[in-house]
Write an enzyme that holds these catalytic residues in place. Structure first.
Site, PDB file in Angstrom:
ATOM      1  N   GLU A  99      21.451 -51.716 109.171  1.00  0.00           N
ATOM      2  CA  GLU A  99      23.092 -52.440 109.250  1.00  0.00           C
ATOM      3  C   GLU A  99      23.464 -53.148 107.968  1.00  0.00           C
ATOM      4  O   GLU A  99      24.122 -53.485 108.070  1.00  0.00           O
ATOM      5  CB  GLU A  99      23.516 -52.969 110.364  1.00  0.00           C
ATOM      6  CG  GLU A  99      23.453 -51.102 111.589  1.00  0.00           C
ATOM      7  CD  GLU A  99      22.029 -50.756 111.842  1.00  0.00           C
ATOM      8  OE1 GLU A  99      20.928 -51.368 111.978  1.00  0.00           O
ATOM      9  OE2 GLU A  99      22.112 -50.326 112.910  1.00  0.00           O
ATOM     10  N   ALA A 110      24.339 -43.358 111.651  1.00  0.00           N
ATOM     11  CA  ALA A 110      25.882 -44.053 112.226  1.00  0.00           C
ATOM     12  C   ALA A 110      26.134 -43.175 111.192  1.00  0.00           C
ATOM     13  O   ALA A 110      25.545 -43.518 109.821  1.00  0.00           O
ATOM     14  CB  ALA A 110      26.180 -44.442 113.304  1.00  0.00           C
ATOM     15  N   GLY A 143      21.821 -46.066 114.130  1.00  0.00           N
ATOM     16  CA  GLY A 143      21.251 -45.659 115.027  1.00  0.00           C
ATOM     17  C   GLY A 143      20.819 -44.164 115.175  1.00  0.00           C
ATOM     18  O   GLY A 143      20.676 -44.574 116.507  1.00  0.00           O
ATOM     19  N   GLU A 194      17.889 -45.910 117.023  1.00  0.00           N
ATOM     20  CA  GLU A 194      18.667 -46.753 118.434  1.00  0.00           C
ATOM     21  C   GLU A 194      19.100 -45.938 120.358  1.00  0.00           C
ATOM     22  O   GLU A 194      17.643 -46.113 120.543  1.00  0.00           O
ATOM     23  CB  GLU A 194      20.282 -47.439 118.101  1.00  0.00           C
ATOM     24  CG  GLU A 194      20.154 -48.527 117.099  1.00  0.00           C
ATOM     25  CD  GLU A 194      21.695 -48.944 117.327  1.00  0.00           C
ATOM     26  OE1 GLU A 194      22.102 -48.107 116.050  1.00  0.00           O
ATOM     27  OE2 GLU A 194      22.006 -50.264 117.753  1.00  0.00           O
TER      28      GLU A 194
HETATM   29  N1  DAK Z   1      26.061 -41.587 107.218  1.00  0.00           N
HETATM   30  C1  DAK Z   1      25.733 -40.033 106.233  1.00  0.00           C
HETATM   31  N2  DAK Z   1      25.816 -39.660 105.692  1.00  0.00           N
HETATM   32  C2  DAK Z   1      24.121 -39.648 105.248  1.00  0.00           C
HETATM   33  C3  DAK Z   1      24.342 -40.877 106.078  1.00  0.00           C
HETATM   34  C4  DAK Z   1      24.183 -41.714 107.056  1.00  0.00           C
HETATM   35  N3  DAK Z   1      24.219 -42.328 108.051  1.00  0.00           N
HETATM   36  N4  DAK Z   1      22.456 -41.092 105.214  1.00  0.00           N
HETATM   37  C5  DAK Z   1      22.283 -40.142 104.571  1.00  0.00           C
HETATM   38  N5  DAK Z   1      23.332 -39.063 104.247  1.00  0.00           N
HETATM   39  C6  DAK Z   1      23.532 -38.577 103.757  1.00  0.00           C
HETATM   40  C7  DAK Z   1      24.118 -38.761 102.045  1.00  0.00           C
HETATM   41  O1  DAK Z   1      25.228 -39.294 101.787  1.00  0.00           O
HETATM   42  C8  DAK Z   1      23.696 -37.193 101.242  1.00  0.00           C
HETATM   43  O2  DAK Z   1      24.697 -36.711 101.625  1.00  0.00           O
HETATM   44  P1  DAK Z   1      25.125 -35.728 100.598  1.00  0.00           P
HETATM   45  O3  DAK Z   1      25.304 -36.402  99.211  1.00  0.00           O
HETATM   46  O4  DAK Z   1      24.436 -34.581 100.063  1.00  0.00           O
HETATM   47  O5  DAK Z   1      26.464 -34.799 100.650  1.00  0.00           O
HETATM   48  C9  DAK Z   1      22.731 -36.421 102.456  1.00  0.00           C
HETATM   49  O6  DAK Z   1      22.820 -37.545 103.856  1.00  0.00           O
HETATM   50  C10 DAK Z   1      21.545 -36.748 101.687  1.00  0.00           C
HETATM   51  O7  DAK Z   1      21.406 -37.915 102.029  1.00  0.00           O
HETATM   52  P2  DAK Z   1      20.569 -39.402 100.574  1.00  0.00           P
HETATM   53  O8  DAK Z   1      21.051 -37.870  99.535  1.00  0.00           O
HETATM   54  O9  DAK Z   1      20.712 -40.260 100.434  1.00  0.00           O
HETATM   55  O10 DAK Z   1      18.987 -38.907 100.398  1.00  0.00           O
HETATM   56  P3  DAK Z   1      17.559 -39.779 100.372  1.00  0.00           P
HETATM   57  O11 DAK Z   1      16.458 -38.766 100.336  1.00  0.00           O
HETATM   58  O12 DAK Z   1      17.702 -39.949  98.829  1.00  0.00           O
HETATM   59  O13 DAK Z   1      17.883 -40.790 100.964  1.00  0.00           O
HETATM   60  C11 DAK Z   1      17.783 -42.357 102.524  1.00  0.00           C
HETATM   61  C12 DAK Z   1      17.561 -40.766 102.260  1.00  0.00           C
HETATM   62  C13 DAK Z   1      18.442 -42.556 104.186  1.00  0.00           C
HETATM   63  C14 DAK Z   1      17.006 -43.588 102.445  1.00  0.00           C
HETATM   64  C15 DAK Z   1      19.571 -42.903 102.283  1.00  0.00           C
HETATM   65  O14 DAK Z   1      19.977 -41.200 102.579  1.00  0.00           O
HETATM   66  C16 DAK Z   1      20.345 -43.861 103.350  1.00  0.00           C
HETATM   67  O15 DAK Z   1      20.231 -44.692 103.126  1.00  0.00           O
HETATM   68  N6  DAK Z   1      21.153 -43.243 104.596  1.00  0.00           N
HETATM   69  C17 DAK Z   1      21.723 -44.620 104.876  1.00  0.00           C
HETATM   70  C18 DAK Z   1      20.725 -44.949 105.639  1.00  0.00           C
HETATM   71  C19 DAK Z   1      21.168 -45.785 107.077  1.00  0.00           C
HETATM   72  O16 DAK Z   1      21.843 -47.336 106.644  1.00  0.00           O
HETATM   73  N7  DAK Z   1      21.436 -46.015 107.707  1.00  0.00           N
HETATM   74  C20 DAK Z   1      21.958 -46.665 108.723  1.00  0.00           C
HETATM   75  C21 DAK Z   1      23.640 -46.637 108.895  1.00  0.00           C
HETATM   76  S1  DAK Z   1      24.855 -47.960 109.927  1.00  0.00           S
HETATM   77  C22 DAK Z   1      28.380 -49.850 115.347  1.00  0.00           C
HETATM   78  C23 DAK Z   1      28.033 -48.554 116.041  1.00  0.00           C
HETATM   79  C24 DAK Z   1      26.850 -47.908 115.625  1.00  0.00           C
HETATM   80  C25 DAK Z   1      26.310 -48.969 114.022  1.00  0.00           C
HETATM   81  C26 DAK Z   1      26.465 -50.066 113.894  1.00  0.00           C
HETATM   82  C27 DAK Z   1      27.973 -50.574 114.441  1.00  0.00           C
HETATM   83  N8  DAK Z   1      29.304 -50.214 115.738  1.00  0.00           N
HETATM   84  C28 DAK Z   1      30.250 -49.121 116.194  1.00  0.00           C
HETATM   85  C29 DAK Z   1      30.033 -51.714 115.733  1.00  0.00           C
HETATM   86  C30 DAK Z   1      25.005 -47.824 113.112  1.00  0.00           C
HETATM   87  C31 DAK Z   1      25.211 -48.446 112.369  1.00  0.00           C
HETATM   88  C32 DAK Z   1      23.620 -47.424 111.994  1.00  0.00           C
HETATM   89  O17 DAK Z   1      22.951 -46.420 111.627  1.00  0.00           O
END
Ligand code: DAK
Length: 266
Positions: A139, A71, A116, A119
């Site tokens: 998360e 997400a 997400g 999911e």
């Molecule tokens: N959201 C927004 N932007 C994201 C993103 C994300 N999840 N993942 C990557 N990006 C963006 C980065 O900010 C970066 O943007 P700029 O800085 O260039 O503007 C661009 O994508 C490229 O990413 P990186 O530079 O970080 O690329 P790397 O190869 O270095 O790293 C990575 C890739 C996938 C390891 C890293 O980007 C990363 O850790 N991303 C976040 C992964 C993550 O934590 N995903 C889970 C998100 S939490 C809920 C509803 C839904 C959810 C929870 C609760 N409720 C409402 C209760 C769901 C939650 C999630 O999905």
């Protein structure tokens, strides 16, 4: 077909075979609310088509780096608890629409499939992944829990212990490990991803679409029922399929030692 989408692409790849591409590669296809709305509209468009026009849906991510990296953290960081609830409900209801579609929904997964995104893939009927895919629910690293059905669908896919381990550690699984624990059906080199998906689709299209739609219904409903109720539901659906033109043709073709010619008619 409408082309009104900014965050996704909906394209007909072959006759009745649709590709929905999550298309924000600059943010690793992270899911924001606009994208969720667009996915919902696209699924609605397909649900309104008859079988001749929509036979299979493939969901994939633009670029080689990610299916969906979760997400959109930027958007989520501003949410209060009420807004978070609506965001979770929106994601859950959009993904549930994949289950309600009568046609198969296949996730063709490349690269990061996190939060997400994992999911979303879990809400598809099955997942075919490239070798570079990485799966996880990170998360907890953000102080969150999965909110788009992850604690429910992951549990069904990999069992309670692996679901706890993945959710508590936020650890990423390789595609090979995801296959070992039952999250993914097939893993292939990246260049083989779409050809492999198309081969599966060819197999699906040679079968009765009525029978496939009803199998999907029975499997999905079984996930929500106790075993006795699930079995009796299956028996009901099984008996109803005997009314279909396709079932008569399928069995007749077997007896006549020829290939069936399914019309997709009930
Ligand atoms: N959201 C927004 N932007 C994201 C993103 C994300 N999840 N993942 C990557 N990006 C963006 C980065 O900010 C970066 O943007 P700029 O800085 O260039 O503007 C661009 O994508 C490229 O990413 P990186 O530079 O970080 O690329 P790397 O190869 O270095 O790293 C990575 C890739 C996938 C390891 C890293 O980007 C990363 O850790 N991303 C976040 C992964 C993550 O934590 N995903 C889970 C998100 S939490 C809920 C509803 C839904 C959810 C929870 C609760 N409720 C409402 C209760 C769901 C939650 C999630 O999905």
């Amino acid at each position: 077909m409408s082309n009104q989408y900014q965050n996704i692409k909906l394209e007909q790849h072959a006759n009745g075979v649709w590709f929905l591409t999550l298309n924000r590669p600059q943010a690793l296809n992270a899911l924001n609310s606009q994208m969720l709305n667009e996915i919902s509209s696209a699924v609605r468009e397909l649900s309104e088509m008859d079988y001749d026009h929509a036979k299979v849906l493939v969901i994939t991510g633009a670029g080689e780096k990610a299916f969906v990296a979760g997400a959109d953290i930027k958007e989520m960081s501003d949410l209060n608890s009420d807004q978070a609830k609506s965001f979770a409900e929106k994601g859950q209801s959009v993904f549930h629409e994949f289950n309600l579609l009568k046609i198969p929904v296949i996730a063709a997964v490349n690269g990061f499939t996190l939060g997400g995104g994992c999911e979303l893939a879990l809400a598809c009927d099955f997942i075919i992944a490239s070798e570079n895919a990485k799966f996880g629910l990170p998360e907890v690293s953000l102080g969150l829990i999965p909110g788009f059905g992850g604690t429910v669908r992951l549990l069904n896919a990999v069992g309670i212990r692996k679901a706890r381990e993945m959710t508590f550690t936020g650890e990423l699984l390789t595609a090979a490990d995801a296959k070992l624990c039952g999250l993914v059906s097939t893993v292939v080199p990246l260049a083989e991803l779409i050809p492999t998906v198309m081969k599966k689709i060819e197999m699906i299209l040679s079968k009765s679409s009525v029978a496939i739609g009803l199998s999907k219904k029975s499997i999905n409903e079984a996930a929500d029922l106790e075993i006795e109720k699930a079995l009796s539901n299956e028996a009901e659906i099984f008996s109803s399929v005997f009314e279909s033109v396709d079932s008569k043709e399928g069995m007749q073709a077997f007896l006549e030692k020829r290939k069936p010619n399914f019309s997709g008619k009930y």
